[in-house]
Write a protein that holds these residues in place. Structure first.
Motif, PDB file in Angstrom:
ATOM      1  N   PHE A 221      11.400  -1.911   3.428  1.00 37.08           N
ATOM      2  CA  PHE A 221      11.065  -0.400   3.499  1.00 37.08           C
ATOM      3  C   PHE A 221       9.897   0.066   3.648  1.00 37.08           C
ATOM      4  CE2 PHE A 221      15.400  -1.343   1.763  1.00 37.08           C
ATOM      5  CZ  PHE A 221      16.083  -0.572   2.607  1.00 37.08           C
TER       6      PHE A 221
ATOM      7  N   TYR B  14       8.412   3.427   2.408  1.00 33.03           N
ATOM      8  CA  TYR B  14       8.479   3.879   1.325  1.00 33.03           C
ATOM      9  C   TYR B  14       7.525   3.022   0.299  1.00 33.03           C
ATOM     10  CZ  TYR B  14      12.638   6.459   2.271  1.00 33.03           C
ATOM     11  OH  TYR B  14      13.474   7.216   3.062  1.00 33.03           O
ATOM     12  N   PHE B  15       7.359   1.562   0.614  1.00 35.41           N
ATOM     13  CA  PHE B  15       6.452   0.801  -0.089  1.00 35.41           C
ATOM     14  C   PHE B  15       5.328   0.455   0.826  1.00 35.41           C
ATOM     15  CE2 PHE B  15      10.858   0.725  -1.894  1.00 35.41           C
ATOM     16  CZ  PHE B  15      10.789   1.077  -3.182  1.00 35.41           C
TER      17      PHE B  15
ATOM     18  N   ILE C 216      13.435  -9.132  -5.124  1.00 35.67           N
ATOM     19  CA  ILE C 216      13.191  -7.701  -4.857  1.00 35.67           C
ATOM     20  C   ILE C 216      11.676  -7.300  -4.111  1.00 35.67           C
ATOM     21  CG2 ILE C 216      12.356  -5.798  -6.591  1.00 35.67           C
ATOM     22  CD1 ILE C 216      13.800  -7.217  -8.870  1.00 35.67           C
ATOM     23  N   VAL C 217      11.056  -8.195  -4.251  1.00 36.55           N
ATOM     24  CA  VAL C 217       9.917  -7.843  -3.570  1.00 36.55           C
ATOM     25  C   VAL C 217      10.233  -7.922  -1.594  1.00 36.55           C
ATOM     26  CG1 VAL C 217       7.479  -8.907  -2.739  1.00 36.55           C
ATOM     27  CG2 VAL C 217       8.039  -8.645  -5.290  1.00 36.55           C
TER      28      VAL C 217
ATOM     29  N   ARG D 207       1.677  -2.163   0.650  1.00 30.83           N
ATOM     30  CA  ARG D 207       0.627  -3.076  -0.276  1.00 30.83           C
ATOM     31  C   ARG D 207      -0.416  -2.384  -0.478  1.00 30.83           C
ATOM     32  NH1 ARG D 207       2.842  -8.253  -1.243  1.00 30.83           N
ATOM     33  NH2 ARG D 207       4.496  -8.943   0.146  1.00 30.83           N
TER      34      ARG D 207
ATOM     35  N   PHE E 282      13.083  -7.320  -0.569  1.00 33.81           N
ATOM     36  CA  PHE E 282      13.914  -6.019  -0.244  1.00 33.81           C
ATOM     37  C   PHE E 282      13.146  -4.883  -0.101  1.00 33.81           C
ATOM     38  CE2 PHE E 282      16.477  -2.445  -1.831  1.00 33.81           C
ATOM     39  CZ  PHE E 282      17.538  -2.685  -0.913  1.00 33.81           C
ATOM     40  N   MET E 283      11.922  -4.877  -1.010  1.00 36.70           N
ATOM     41  CA  MET E 283      11.112  -3.579  -0.911  1.00 36.70           C
ATOM     42  C   MET E 283      10.099  -3.742   0.393  1.00 36.70           C
ATOM     43  SD  MET E 283       9.616  -3.492  -4.852  1.00 36.70           S
ATOM     44  CE  MET E 283       8.708  -2.022  -4.621  1.00 36.70           C
ATOM     45  N   THR E 284       9.724  -5.064   1.063  1.00 37.01           N
ATOM     46  CA  THR E 284       8.954  -5.239   2.322  1.00 37.01           C
ATOM     47  C   THR E 284       9.896  -4.624   3.361  1.00 37.01           C
ATOM     48  OG1 THR E 284       9.679  -7.546   2.444  1.00 37.01           O
ATOM     49  CG2 THR E 284       7.561  -6.721   1.497  1.00 37.01           C
TER      50      THR E 284
END
Length: 74
Positions: free
Chosen positions: A65, A68-69, A58-59, A71, A61-63
């Motif tokens: 984009f 939208y995301f 999940i992490v 750190r 996958f989020m990186t």
């Protein structure tokens, strides 16, 4: 019947990822007795390892984009 199995499987994956996130942020984890007579210990350990892999996926996958995301530091 099949859709219920998929739903339950998804719920189990979410709970496993949640437990992995709690372990990573707080250090709290499920207490496992390493008694060889208990066969369920290895099953629970595999479930928790699955949660770790799910959280990593999940992490990752989020990186993909960054629009939208992001750190947060600190």
């Amino acid at each position: 019947m099949f859709s219920q199995l998929v739903h339950i499987g998804f719920d189990l994956a979410v709970v496993a990822a949640l437990l992995a996130g709690i372990r990573r942020t707080t250090g709290l984890t499920v207490r496992l007795n390493d008694n060889p007579s208990q066969g369920n210990v290895s099953l629970v350990r595999k479930y928790l390892d699955f949660g770790e892999r799910t959280l990593d996926f999940i992490v990752g996958f989020m990186t993909m984009f960054p629009k939208y995301f992001v750190r947060q530091s600190g």
